[in-house]
Scaffold this motif. Structure first.
Motif, PDB file in Angstrom:
ATOM      1  N   PRO A   7      30.205  35.210  42.900  1.00 29.05           N
ATOM      2  CA  PRO A   7      31.648  35.135  42.613  1.00 29.05           C
ATOM      3  C   PRO A   7      32.256  36.492  42.309  1.00 29.05           C
ATOM      4  CG  PRO A   7      30.484  33.336  41.524  1.00 29.05           C
ATOM      5  CD  PRO A   7      29.431  34.242  42.093  1.00 29.05           C
ATOM      6  N   GLY A   8      31.494  37.372  41.613  1.00 29.91           N
ATOM      7  CA  GLY A   8      32.017  38.701  41.299  1.00 29.91           C
ATOM      8  C   GLY A   8      32.275  39.520  42.547  1.00 29.91           C
ATOM      9  N   THR A  10      32.890  38.291  45.450  1.00 29.82           N
ATOM     10  CA  THR A  10      34.015  37.632  46.132  1.00 29.82           C
ATOM     11  C   THR A  10      35.348  38.164  45.620  1.00 29.82           C
ATOM     12  OG1 THR A  10      32.718  35.622  46.465  1.00 29.82           O
ATOM     13  CG2 THR A  10      35.122  35.421  46.598  1.00 29.82           C
ATOM     14  N   TYR A  11      35.502  38.227  44.301  1.00 29.24           N
ATOM     15  CA  TYR A  11      36.754  38.733  43.728  1.00 29.24           C
ATOM     16  C   TYR A  11      36.971  40.200  44.067  1.00 29.24           C
ATOM     17  CZ  TYR A  11      36.887  34.400  41.055  1.00 29.24           C
ATOM     18  OH  TYR A  11      36.937  33.076  40.692  1.00 29.24           O
ATOM     19  N   PHE A  12      35.885  40.980  44.074  1.00 29.64           N
ATOM     20  CA  PHE A  12      36.000  42.399  44.439  1.00 29.64           C
ATOM     21  C   PHE A  12      36.478  42.538  45.878  1.00 29.64           C
ATOM     22  CE2 PHE A  12      34.026  46.088  46.502  1.00 29.64           C
ATOM     23  CZ  PHE A  12      34.592  47.115  45.764  1.00 29.64           C
ATOM     24  N   TRP A  13      35.905  41.729  46.789  1.00 26.63           N
ATOM     25  CA  TRP A  13      36.310  41.802  48.193  1.00 26.63           C
ATOM     26  C   TRP A  13      37.769  41.384  48.367  1.00 26.63           C
ATOM     27  CZ3 TRP A  13      34.906  43.848  52.649  1.00 26.63           C
ATOM     28  CH2 TRP A  13      35.526  43.390  53.799  1.00 26.63           C
ATOM     29  N   MET A  14      38.203  40.366  47.633  1.00 29.32           N
ATOM     30  CA  MET A  14      39.594  39.929  47.743  1.00 29.32           C
ATOM     31  C   MET A  14      40.543  41.059  47.353  1.00 29.32           C
ATOM     32  SD  MET A  14      39.197  36.064  46.182  1.00 29.32           S
ATOM     33  CE  MET A  14      40.975  35.770  46.154  1.00 29.32           C
ATOM     34  N   ALA A  15      40.221  41.772  46.257  1.00 30.21           N
ATOM     35  CA  ALA A  15      41.064  42.900  45.833  1.00 30.21           C
ATOM     36  C   ALA A  15      41.014  44.024  46.864  1.00 30.21           C
ATOM     37  CB  ALA A  15      40.590  43.409  44.473  1.00 30.21           C
TER      38      ALA A  15
END
Length: 217
Positions: A7-8, A10-15
């Motif tokens: 999940p971490g 994933t959030y990094f890639w989204m940003a």
């Protein structure tokens, strides 16, 4: 071992994806002035391909794995293709076309159609996520319960300690599997254990993982 993402990550890639898209569109005029429109499109398509591959990579935490179904991957591909085609339609800057009202209406209609397809694809995509539990409790054929979890005991000492506290619980020869008797005291302790550590009760013991549809990326 199959490739997964946390999940971490994933959030990094989204940003990072938001930053890349914003930078590409902010530099559109620079690419256009220097005659590098083709390079701009190549960078955008390369990013969308990378983003698609990232999207279809399963998300894993210590409790479950979430992945897109086969149909979900098709909807994702359709959505990403619509993104490219939609941008290609609205980005056309041919002056004779801009002076032709009929062509403008056709391009606007095509752009609206692609936008609707894109929105519907994203909507369908959001309903095609499957969840596989890595922590499950199943009924044993001979009576009692079978507790299964994917992580190694060294990584989950609290889980192992809680299992040992259940009356009659026994570690099996199979890695990360425990047997719990069906008596009231053990069943009550098992229920509390499942609530505390987020274990799923699976209707049968035919598989180690339970797969069910969920919503969201």
């Amino acid at each position: 071992m199959k490739l997964t993402r946390s999940p971490g990550v994933t959030y990094f890639w989204m940003a990072l994806a938001i930053t890349i898209v914003a930078a590409l569109f902010a530099r559109w005029e620079w690419f256009n002035r220097h005659g590098h429109q083709r390079l701009w499109w190549e960078l955008l398509i390369a990013f969308l391909v990378a983003d698609y591959l990232f999207l279809i990579t399963p998300i894993r935490d210590n409790k479950s794995i979430r992945r897109l179904s086969a149909i979900g991957k098709v909807w994702a591909a359709l959505a990403w293709i619509c993104c490219v085609v939609y941008l290609a339609v609205i980005a056309r800057e041919v002056k004779p076309v801009l002076s032709n009202q009929g062509m403008i209406i056709k391009l606007a209609s095509l752009g609206l159609l692609l936008l609707l397809i894109l929105v519907f694809s994203v909507y369908r995509l959001s309903h095609e996520w499957m969840r596989e539990s890595l922590r499950s409790v199943v009924a044993r054929a001979g009576g009692g319960f079978l507790v299964r979890f994917a992580a190694g005991p060294a990584a989950d000492p609290e889980v192992v300690d809680s299992l040992q506290a259940i009356p009659g619980a026994q570690r099996l020869e199979v890695a990360n599997e425990w047997s719990v008797p069906a008596d009231p005291a053990a069943a009550a302790a098992l229920l509390q254990f499942a609530k505390k550590h987020d274990f799923d009760f699976v209707p049968n013991n035919k598989t180690n993982l339970k797969e069910e549809p969920i919503r969201g990326r």
